[in-house]
Design a protein around this motif. Sequence first.
Motif, PDB file in Angstrom:
ATOM      1  N   CYS A  97      88.774  -7.896  54.363  1.00  0.00           N
ATOM      2  CA  CYS A  97      87.555  -8.520  52.909  1.00  0.00           C
ATOM      3  C   CYS A  97      88.324  -8.632  52.094  1.00  0.00           C
ATOM      4  N   PHE A  98      89.230  -9.848  51.715  1.00  0.00           N
ATOM      5  CA  PHE A  98      89.668 -10.228  51.001  1.00  0.00           C
ATOM      6  C   PHE A  98      89.136 -11.379  50.501  1.00  0.00           C
ATOM      7  N   THR A  99      88.920 -11.882  49.463  1.00  0.00           N
ATOM      8  CA  THR A  99      88.212 -12.259  48.572  1.00  0.00           C
ATOM      9  C   THR A  99      88.940 -13.723  47.865  1.00  0.00           C
ATOM     10  N   ARG A 100      88.187 -14.946  47.125  1.00  0.00           N
ATOM     11  CA  ARG A 100      88.478 -16.231  46.883  1.00  0.00           C
ATOM     12  C   ARG A 100      89.798 -15.539  45.426  1.00  0.00           C
ATOM     13  N   LEU A 101      88.691 -14.547  44.848  1.00  0.00           N
ATOM     14  CA  LEU A 101      88.927 -14.037  43.317  1.00  0.00           C
ATOM     15  C   LEU A 101      90.351 -13.014  43.808  1.00  0.00           C
ATOM     16  N   LEU A 216      93.343 -12.467  37.213  1.00  0.00           N
ATOM     17  CA  LEU A 216      91.779 -13.133  38.215  1.00  0.00           C
ATOM     18  C   LEU A 216      91.429 -11.503  38.394  1.00  0.00           C
ATOM     19  N   MET A 217      92.427 -10.218  38.608  1.00  0.00           N
ATOM     20  CA  MET A 217      91.716  -9.425  38.948  1.00  0.00           C
ATOM     21  C   MET A 217      90.835  -8.294  38.234  1.00  0.00           C
ATOM     22  N   THR A 218      91.020  -8.885  36.606  1.00  0.00           N
ATOM     23  CA  THR A 218      89.741  -9.008  35.807  1.00  0.00           C
ATOM     24  C   THR A 218      88.622  -9.444  35.636  1.00  0.00           C
ATOM     25  N   PHE A 219      88.341 -10.656  36.497  1.00  0.00           N
ATOM     26  CA  PHE A 219      87.537 -11.758  36.386  1.00  0.00           C
ATOM     27  C   PHE A 219      87.254 -11.297  38.079  1.00  0.00           C
TER      28      PHE A 219
END
Length: 337
Positions: A97-101, A216-219
């Motif tokens: 379930c990995f994503t670009r973000l 990046l995690m916050t976004f």
Amino acid sequence: MRARPDIPAGTLHRISVTSDILKHNRLGDPSTRDVVVYTPYGHSGDRLPLLVDLVGFTSGGPAHVSWKNFGENVPERLDRLIHDGELPPVVVAFPDCFTRLGGNQYIDSAAMGPWATWLTTGMLQAVESKFGCGGSGKRGLFGKSSGGYGSLVHAMKHADVWSAAACHSGDMAFELCYLPEMPSALRAIQKTGSIEAFVRGFEAGPKYPGSALHDLMTFAMAATYDPDPAPEIYCGIRLPVDPETCELIEERWQAWLSWDPVHMVDTHTDALKSMKALWIDCGDIDQYNLLYGARRFTKKLTDAGVEHVYQEFNDTHSSIDYRLDESLPFLANALMK
């Protein structure tokens, strides 16, 4: 080289699941995903309970089956627990379930994609139809950090699908774990010029400072909990704070809080009462302050009469896979009933 070469190993199967619903994400992420499935030694999977591993932020399900130095990966842990009689035979699915973000909170988002829907339909159907496992009353899920968060939210919002859940150090009490990251995210925007410039620069590499991963995690959380529907907003990312003063934008922040387990539990106690097993734990020196959210959440469970296990242990947020030795038998034994 396995941690315990003296015991028989289960089998790992890799299947690909293509989903039309995952095409509807604004990140441009692929809609065909691998799911690695563990079946115990001597078992095909038929009629066994099914557990689903929801991994933490920055990881993907297949990472949990990779070789691990000085310890066990999750399949090796399962082999040992089953061999030693501490865990009944179970099938475990490891979905990508990995994503670009950088990760996933496993809920439906107009920006990130309909991940909760995929997990409870396409992914589940693909695994259960191939291995004959799971089914009503025999499905559970577990995870740490973002995965722990996902497990709890699924237990609350999808109790018709899942019958057991374990949350290790899951995200909750958002004002303690997310708000402290907002000033750094604003500085990252100021430095690069925009959220889009930050994300594209992160992707371009060739490396990034550790603080950039937190930004990046916050976004990613912004795109998860409160995506902007305007198509011109990059990946739907909008923060719940004023870009100049870092003051809370109340409407935006309330949208985030509607996904905070500490707030969600008030209207989902009946779903949680339907669980055959509910496990929550957290380290007492968790560096993301998640201990206090866990205490608030489990206090509400106790006050509402929801049966659960809550444990605090002397450790941080990091390298706590050993806690699975406690939670996995708890879940699996409950699902066998």
